[in-house]
Structures are given as structure tokens and as C-alpha cells.
Design an enzyme around this catalytic site. Structure first.
Site, short mmCIF file in Angstrom:
data_model
loop_
_atom_site.label_atom_id
_atom_site.label_comp_id
_atom_site.label_asym_id
_atom_site.label_seq_id
_atom_site.Cartn_x
_atom_site.Cartn_y
_atom_site.Cartn_z
N LYS A 161 0.64 -1.42 -0.10
CA LYS A 161 0.13 0.16 -0.15
C LYS A 161 1.01 1.20 0.11
O LYS A 161 0.49 2.24 -0.53
CB LYS A 161 -1.01 -0.02 1.12
CG LYS A 161 -2.14 -0.99 0.78
CD LYS A 161 -3.09 -0.91 2.29
CE LYS A 161 -4.62 -1.35 1.64
NZ LYS A 161 -5.57 -1.11 2.91
N ASP A 192 -10.43 3.12 1.18
CA ASP A 192 -10.86 2.49 2.27
C ASP A 192 -11.69 3.81 3.19
O ASP A 192 -12.61 3.56 3.82
CB ASP A 192 -9.69 2.22 3.28
CG ASP A 192 -9.14 0.93 2.61
OD1 ASP A 192 -9.84 0.04 1.96
OD2 ASP A 192 -8.09 0.62 3.05
#
Ligand code: NAP
Length: 284
Positions: free
Chosen positions: A74, A110
């Protein structure tokens, strides 16, 4: 690494991570492509860190349409991108790669996955969150802090097994840290679990919260989505506390990815049914 050279490059999507155990992203996005009548396929690309550079070169060479990014890449993918959305900059991590005007961009959906279920509940019940405690201080906790900040929750705290990480994360977002051993002592409109406790596998029978500690808790949001009902949720519900499942977060972060890649909004209810049916089939 093989990026399915036989598939049409213009319709290729997938997820990178290492290891890539039980991701439900292929299920959601392949359903979405079919549902929208779009050509293409979404595949799993288990990619070890040493092969990330070569993978990113292939994303460009083949003009892969969309990539979901998960642990441990990420942050590592960021130097390979042409730009970041404001949210990705704030969080310092990306979970989505997409193309805009010929540039390979990184976003973090997210935050949307966290905000949407909270806003829907707020709309249904009325009344904004006054306080929130984030359990954990990793990547998902960072997204939680950003989402709670965007929602304007006035009192947000972070608690973590490793205290120094909670202190750092809280400081980054102008929030406060609470010692892990004292986490159940306060009164919280929301407790959000971003640790893997409760997740299928070695942690399934664990909970990050004491079963007798729900007196001051208004709502539990467990980011774990497999199983759909975790031990934390079962114990919260037993104590009369409402819960949001990580499935809602997973669903909304995925729907936002799909829209970034295709410009199409999928039907939320039907997408949830697809995921639920699969997770229940697995015993979740
Ligand atoms: P991460 O960066 O590795 O962070 C994990 C956090 O959990 C760390 O703060 C770690 O504490 C803590 N932790 C790990 N094991 C623990 C234990 N035994 N007891 C107490 N704390 C423990 O992982 P992440 O990316 O934030 O993901 C965390 C979880 O969020 C995942 O397991 C997944 O279930 C969930 N998630 C869900 C979605 C969704 O769409 N629903 C999306 C992303 C993530 P230390 O700092 O002390 O190691």
C-alpha cells in the site's frame, strides 16, 4: 509474475498483495463487470515485494485498467505513480490504482468504505457521532482516523498494543492516544476495530474488547469482514450494542474502486448479496 498476456489489455483488472489469501475482490469486481456488461476480467496477482518494480512496469506496458492494492504494497507502490488523490496523500497509502488523462494515479477508497456505513446509520438514526475510539494503529486505522476527521467527530482517540504507534498516528491527525490497557474505561459513541482480532484463522476466537466492557459503548464497527459476525460483534450484540460489519466497509471501498475504473455505479444491495452469499457459504 504473469499478467495474463492472453487477455485483452483494455479490460484487465486485478489485485496485488503478498500473500493473497482470501480476498473477495475478484468475486465483487468480476460480478460487477458482468453486471455492467463490460468486457474484461479481474484477477489475483500474488506479488512478492522483490517483484513489485517489474509488476508496476507491466501495469504501464499493458495499460492495466485498474489495480486493487493490499498488504504489503500500500505504501511501496507510491513511488511508481504519476500522482495521488488528496485522500491518498493524507493517509500516506493507496489501495487503488487508476488512470486519469494518461496518468497512473493512486487513491485510497478505504475512507469511503468507512464513511458510507457510518453516514447511512447516522441518516437512519439521526444524531452525529460525538466520540470514537480506534483500536489498532496500522493502515486501516490510518484510514479510520482520516474518515472520522472528515466526518467531523469532535473527540477521536487511538489505542494500540504498541503504544508508540498509537501516539504517532493520533498526532498525525490531531487526535489523542489512549493506553491499550485502559481502552475499555471511557465512554465512546463508536469503537472501531482495525486489528485482525476476530479474523478467520489464528485470531478467529479472539476479540480486542472485554466482553464485560460495553457499558459505555454506543456502536461497534468491526473492520474484519470474514467472518461476517465476529466474536467482538457477537459479544457487543449480546450486551445490546449495535454493530456495523467490515463487510459494509469492504463493499463500499470496492464499489468506489469499480466506479473509478469504469465510471459505473453498481447496485449496492445486489453487490452485498453476492458477497454475503459467498461468505455464508464459507461458514462466515
Ligand atoms: P496492519 O497495518 O498490519 O495493522 C494491524 C494492527 O493490528 C496494528 O496496529 C497491530 O498492532 C494490531 N494487532 C495485530 N495483532 C494484534 C494482536 N494480536 N493484538 C492486538 N493488536 C494487534 O493491518 P491493516 O492494514 O491496518 O489491517 C488490519 C485489519 O483491518 C485487517 O486484518 C482486516 O481485517 C481489516 N481491514 C478490513 C478492510 C475492509 O474492507 N473491511 C480493509 C482493510 C483492512 P501493533 O502495532 O502492536 O503490531
Amino acid at each position: 509474475m504473469q499478467l495474463n498476456a492472453n487477455k485483452k489489455p483494455q479490460g484487465q483488472y486485478g489485485i496485488i498483495g503478498w500473500p493473497l489469501g482470501h480476498s473477495k475482490s475478484p468475486l465483487l469486481h468480476n460480478w460487477g463487470l458482468k453486471e455492467s456488461g463490460l468486457p474484461g476480467v479481474y484477477v489475483a496477482w500474488p506479488t512478492e515485494p522483490a517483484k513489485l518494480k517489474a509488476f508496476m512496469a507491466e501495469v504501464r506496458a499493458r495499460h492495466i485498467r485498474g489495480v486493487s492494492v493490499t498488504i504489503p504494497h500500500k505504501q511501496a507502490v507510491m513511488p511508481y505513480l504519476d500522482g495521488l488523490t488528496d485522500r491518498a496523500k493524507v493517509i500516506g497509502a493507496v489501495n487503488t490504482l487508476f488512470w486519469r488523462e494518461g496518468k497512473l494515479m493512486g487513491d485510497n477508497t478505504d475512507v469511503i468504505g468507512i464513511k458510507k456505513p457510518l453516514l447511512a446509520r447516522q441518516e437512519a438514526q439521526g444524531g452525529a457521532l460525538k466520540s470514537a475510539l480506534v483500536l489498532g494503529a496500522g493502515g486501516a486505522a490510518r484510514a479510520a482516523c482520516a474518515a472520522l476527521k472528515e466526518l467531523g467527530v469532535p473527540d477521536v482517540a487511538v489505542t494500540n498494543r504498541t503504544a508508540s504507534k498509537a501516539v504517532k498516528l493520533a498526532a498525525d491527525f490531531g487526535q489523542r492516544a489512549v493506553p491499550w490497557d485502559e481502552r475499555a474505561q471511557g465512554t465512546w459513541s463508536l469503537v472501531a476495530n482495525t486489528t485482525p482480532l476476530g479474523m478467520l484463522g489464528e485470531h478467529q476466537n479472539e476479540s480486542p474488547w472485554p466482553a464485560d466492557g460495553f457499558a459505555g459503548v454506543g456502536l461497534v464497527f468491526d473492520f474484519v469482514y470474514n467472518p461476517v459476525r465476529t466474536r467482538l460483534m457477537a459479544e457487543a450484540q449480546e450486551a445490546g450494542v449495535a454493530c456495523l460489519s467490515g463487510l459494509s466497509m469492504f463493499l463500499h471501498q470496492g464499489l468506489a474502486q469499480f466506479e473509478l475504473w469504469t465510471g459505473k455505479a453498481l447496485d449496492e444491495r445486489r453487490a452485498r448479496q453476492v458477497l454475503m452469499a459467498d461468505l455464508l457459504l464459507m461458514g462466515g
